[in-house]
Design a protein around this motif. Sequence first.
Motif, PDB file in Angstrom:
ATOM      1  N   ALA A   1      -3.352  -5.757  10.376  1.00 25.54           N
ATOM      2  CA  ALA A   1      -2.287  -4.926   9.825  1.00 25.54           C
ATOM      3  C   ALA A   1      -1.028  -5.748   9.609  1.00 25.54           C
ATOM      4  CB  ALA A   1      -2.006  -3.762  10.769  1.00 25.54           C
ATOM      5  N   SER A   2      -0.335  -5.488   8.523  1.00 28.08           N
ATOM      6  CA  SER A   2       0.870  -6.248   8.160  1.00 28.08           C
ATOM      7  C   SER A   2       1.892  -6.248   9.298  1.00 28.08           C
ATOM      8  CB  SER A   2       1.486  -5.643   6.903  1.00 28.08           C
ATOM      9  OG  SER A   2       1.599  -4.233   7.036  1.00 28.08           O
ATOM     10  N   GLY A   3       2.111  -5.073   9.906  1.00 29.69           N
ATOM     11  CA  GLY A   3       3.107  -4.957  10.964  1.00 29.69           C
ATOM     12  C   GLY A   3       2.792  -5.818  12.169  1.00 29.69           C
TER      13      GLY A   3
ATOM     14  N   LEU B   1       3.291  -7.066  -2.944  1.00 34.26           N
ATOM     15  CA  LEU B   1       3.050  -5.886  -2.108  1.00 34.26           C
ATOM     16  C   LEU B   1       2.064  -4.957  -2.807  1.00 34.26           C
ATOM     17  CD1 LEU B   1       6.428  -6.557  -2.014  1.00 34.26           C
ATOM     18  CD2 LEU B   1       6.154  -5.059  -0.039  1.00 34.26           C
ATOM     19  N   ASP B   2       0.912  -4.748  -2.148  1.00 34.44           N
ATOM     20  CA  ASP B   2      -0.129  -3.909  -2.749  1.00 34.44           C
ATOM     21  C   ASP B   2      -0.947  -3.227  -1.657  1.00 34.44           C
ATOM     22  OD1 ASP B   2      -2.920  -4.445  -5.048  1.00 34.44           O
ATOM     23  OD2 ASP B   2      -1.549  -2.749  -4.815  1.00 34.44           O
ATOM     24  N   HIS B   3      -0.298  -2.948  -0.507  1.00 35.03           N
ATOM     25  CA  HIS B   3      -1.009  -2.354   0.618  1.00 35.03           C
ATOM     26  C   HIS B   3      -0.570  -0.909   0.825  1.00 35.03           C
ATOM     27  CE1 HIS B   3       2.792  -3.519   2.225  1.00 35.03           C
ATOM     28  NE2 HIS B   3       2.480  -3.573   3.511  1.00 35.03           N
ATOM     29  N   TRP B   4      -0.562  -0.395   2.020  1.00 41.97           N
ATOM     30  CA  TRP B   4      -0.159   1.007   2.242  1.00 41.97           C
ATOM     31  C   TRP B   4       1.215   1.214   1.630  1.00 41.97           C
ATOM     32  CZ3 TRP B   4      -1.607  -0.010   7.896  1.00 41.97           C
ATOM     33  CH2 TRP B   4      -2.945   0.333   8.126  1.00 41.97           C
ATOM     34  N   LYS B   5       1.374   2.213   0.811  1.00 43.31           N
ATOM     35  CA  LYS B   5       2.628   2.385   0.055  1.00 43.31           C
ATOM     36  C   LYS B   5       3.788   2.722   0.992  1.00 43.31           C
ATOM     37  CE  LYS B   5      -0.267   1.382  -2.874  1.00 43.31           C
ATOM     38  NZ  LYS B   5      -0.458  -0.066  -3.089  1.00 43.31           N
ATOM     39  N   GLU B   6       3.500   3.395   2.088  1.00 37.04           N
ATOM     40  CA  GLU B   6       4.566   3.741   3.035  1.00 37.04           C
ATOM     41  C   GLU B   6       4.953   2.561   3.930  1.00 37.04           C
ATOM     42  OE1 GLU B   6       1.590   5.112   2.975  1.00 37.04           O
ATOM     43  OE2 GLU B   6       0.653   4.701   4.931  1.00 37.04           O
TER      44      GLU B   6
ATOM     45  N   ALA C   1       6.138  -5.683  -6.376  1.00 36.55           N
ATOM     46  CA  ALA C   1       5.482  -4.520  -5.765  1.00 36.55           C
ATOM     47  C   ALA C   1       4.642  -3.758  -6.781  1.00 36.55           C
ATOM     48  CB  ALA C   1       6.542  -3.592  -5.152  1.00 36.55           C
ATOM     49  N   ASP C   2       3.382  -3.515  -6.453  1.00 34.44           N
ATOM     50  CA  ASP C   2       2.496  -2.723  -7.305  1.00 34.44           C
ATOM     51  C   ASP C   2       2.680  -1.231  -6.978  1.00 34.44           C
ATOM     52  OD1 ASP C   2      -1.092  -2.282  -7.728  1.00 34.44           O
ATOM     53  OD2 ASP C   2       0.527  -2.156  -9.196  1.00 34.44           O
ATOM     54  N   ASN C   3       2.327  -0.364  -7.908  1.00 34.71           N
ATOM     55  CA  ASN C   3       2.236   1.084  -7.675  1.00 34.71           C
ATOM     56  C   ASN C   3       3.546   1.779  -7.342  1.00 34.71           C
ATOM     57  OD1 ASN C   3      -0.476  -0.134  -5.939  1.00 34.71           O
ATOM     58  ND2 ASN C   3      -0.756   1.013  -7.825  1.00 34.71           N
ATOM     59  N   VAL C   4       4.652   1.285  -7.867  1.00 35.46           N
ATOM     60  CA  VAL C   4       5.938   1.885  -7.509  1.00 35.46           C
ATOM     61  C   VAL C   4       6.116   3.283  -8.114  1.00 35.46           C
ATOM     62  CG1 VAL C   4       7.036  -0.330  -7.044  1.00 35.46           C
ATOM     63  CG2 VAL C   4       7.192   0.655  -9.344  1.00 35.46           C
TER      64      VAL C   4
ATOM     65  N   LEU D   1      -1.216   2.714 -14.623  1.00 37.63           N
ATOM     66  CA  LEU D   1      -2.153   2.649 -13.497  1.00 37.63           C
ATOM     67  C   LEU D   1      -3.409   1.962 -14.006  1.00 37.63           C
ATOM     68  CD1 LEU D   1      -2.947   3.549 -10.602  1.00 37.63           C
ATOM     69  CD2 LEU D   1      -3.949   5.577 -11.679  1.00 37.63           C
ATOM     70  N   GLU D   2      -3.911   1.031 -13.226  1.00 34.75           N
ATOM     71  CA  GLU D   2      -5.077   0.237 -13.640  1.00 34.75           C
ATOM     72  C   GLU D   2      -6.164   1.093 -14.294  1.00 34.75           C
ATOM     73  OE1 GLU D   2      -3.577  -0.001 -10.676  1.00 34.75           O
ATOM     74  OE2 GLU D   2      -4.919   0.334  -9.017  1.00 34.75           O
ATOM     75  N   TYR D   3      -6.616   0.643 -15.483  1.00 37.85           N
ATOM     76  CA  TYR D   3      -7.753   1.240 -16.211  1.00 37.85           C
ATOM     77  C   TYR D   3      -7.506   2.697 -16.626  1.00 37.85           C
ATOM     78  CZ  TYR D   3      -9.519  -2.638 -13.373  1.00 37.85           C
ATOM     79  OH  TYR D   3      -9.649  -3.852 -12.729  1.00 37.85           O
TER      80      TYR D   3
HETATM   81  O1  LIG Z   1      -3.677   2.638  -1.749  1.00 43.99           O
HETATM   82  C1  LIG Z   1      -3.664   1.684  -2.510  1.00 43.99           C
HETATM   83  N1  LIG Z   1      -3.663   0.432  -2.042  1.00 43.99           N
HETATM   84  C2  LIG Z   1      -3.563   0.195  -0.607  1.00 43.99           C
HETATM   85  C3  LIG Z   1      -4.899   0.229   0.122  1.00 43.99           C
HETATM   86  C4  LIG Z   1      -4.825  -0.893   1.096  1.00 43.99           C
HETATM   87  C5  LIG Z   1      -4.854  -0.574   2.543  1.00 43.99           C
HETATM   88  C6  LIG Z   1      -4.243  -1.662   3.309  1.00 43.99           C
HETATM   89  C7  LIG Z   1      -3.390  -1.509   4.355  1.00 43.99           C
HETATM   90  C8  LIG Z   1      -2.952  -2.742   4.918  1.00 43.99           C
HETATM   91  C9  LIG Z   1      -2.098  -2.963   6.009  1.00 43.99           C
HETATM   92  N2  LIG Z   1      -1.787  -4.214   6.431  1.00 43.99           N
HETATM   93  C10 LIG Z   1      -2.292  -5.278   5.797  1.00 43.99           C
HETATM   94  C11 LIG Z   1      -3.148  -5.138   4.717  1.00 43.99           C
HETATM   95  C12 LIG Z   1      -3.463  -3.850   4.284  1.00 43.99           C
HETATM   96  S1  LIG Z   1      -4.499  -3.329   2.996  1.00 43.99           S
HETATM   97  C13 LIG Z   1      -3.693   1.886  -3.992  1.00 43.99           C
HETATM   98  C14 LIG Z   1      -4.031   3.161  -4.471  1.00 43.99           C
HETATM   99  C15 LIG Z   1      -4.082   3.409  -5.837  1.00 43.99           C
HETATM  100  C16 LIG Z   1      -4.434   4.761  -6.347  1.00 43.99           C
HETATM  101  C17 LIG Z   1      -5.425   5.516  -5.711  1.00 43.99           C
HETATM  102  C18 LIG Z   1      -5.747   6.778  -6.186  1.00 43.99           C
HETATM  103  C19 LIG Z   1      -5.088   7.290  -7.302  1.00 43.99           C
HETATM  104  F1  LIG Z   1      -5.424   8.509  -7.772  1.00 43.99           F
HETATM  105  C20 LIG Z   1      -4.112   6.550  -7.939  1.00 43.99           C
HETATM  106  C21 LIG Z   1      -3.780   5.280  -7.454  1.00 43.99           C
HETATM  107  C22 LIG Z   1      -3.818   2.376  -6.759  1.00 43.99           C
HETATM  108  C23 LIG Z   1      -3.471   1.119  -6.289  1.00 43.99           C
HETATM  109  O2  LIG Z   1      -3.199   0.104  -7.148  1.00 43.99           O
HETATM  110  C24 LIG Z   1      -3.399   0.862  -4.915  1.00 43.99           C
HETATM  111  O3  LIG Z   1      -3.034  -0.379  -4.513  1.00 43.99           O
END
Ligand SMILES: O=C(NCCCCc1cc2cnccc2s1)c1cc(-c2ccc(F)cc2)cc(O)c1O
Length: 215
Positions: free
Chosen positions: A118-120, A140-145, A168-171, A198-200
Amino acid sequence: TRTSRPQRILKAVQRKATVGDPQSVITAIDHFCRHREWAMNVGDEKGSILDSVVSEVSPVTVLELGTYCGYSTVRIARLLPPGACVITLEFNPDYAAIARQVIQWSGLEDKVQLVEGASGDWIPWMKEHFGVQAFDLVFLDHWKERYLPDTKLLEECGLIQKGTVLLADNVICPGTPDYLEYVRNSPRYNSHYYRSHLEYTKAEDGLEKSVFLGY
Ligand SMILES: O=C(NCCCCc1cc2cnccc2s1)c1cc(-c2ccc(F)cc2)cc(O)c1O
Ligand SMILES: [Mg+2]
């Protein structure tokens, strides 16, 4: 279904991509996710913006939070000069196992350090464990919170210095409102929004680039 989506993505890479050819790995994943199954890779459209930022920054050390299948890891690593590397954190061990194989297939394993956790938990150890001074680029592309708390943690740990670029992705989708508010209103960041999708899909999403101005 018997296999996981990441496993099916790896199969598509092994079927369609050439070993040692990162672009063919990227193309194979994008084709699979556009025509077979959606998956949360940064994708081709936002991926091109990522490429332009990586090329502009030409970073020596990159931190990626959120590896998933390694798609953006490959996009970043393929643009790095010799001696530069990307440290990528993945929380899910199954995703990490797939990402290792995707990164290996692309031939970029020497430029990548994949860490599970986990990042923290990991950010406070980065300096000691990897001998990192500060990151030139953080994707940044992990948990949005976690975008905001982890940005503050990176600042506190001295891993963000004058000139460090946060991307940062997904802002917009899923969205990171507290993070956006912070980087856009802080006098210590210069922020820019790259509007995309949003991708695709046709849904709006985008990348926020924030340059740290120093204290
Ligand atoms: O959740 C997303 N990415 C995070 C999941 C990674 C979990 C981790 C936590 C963590 C903690 N510490 C270290 C490493 C890590 S990896 C995500 C979701 C969507 C999305 C999904 C449904 C939807 F309808 C629309 C968009 C699109 C995206 O581009 C995403 O990136
Ligand atoms: Mg994402």
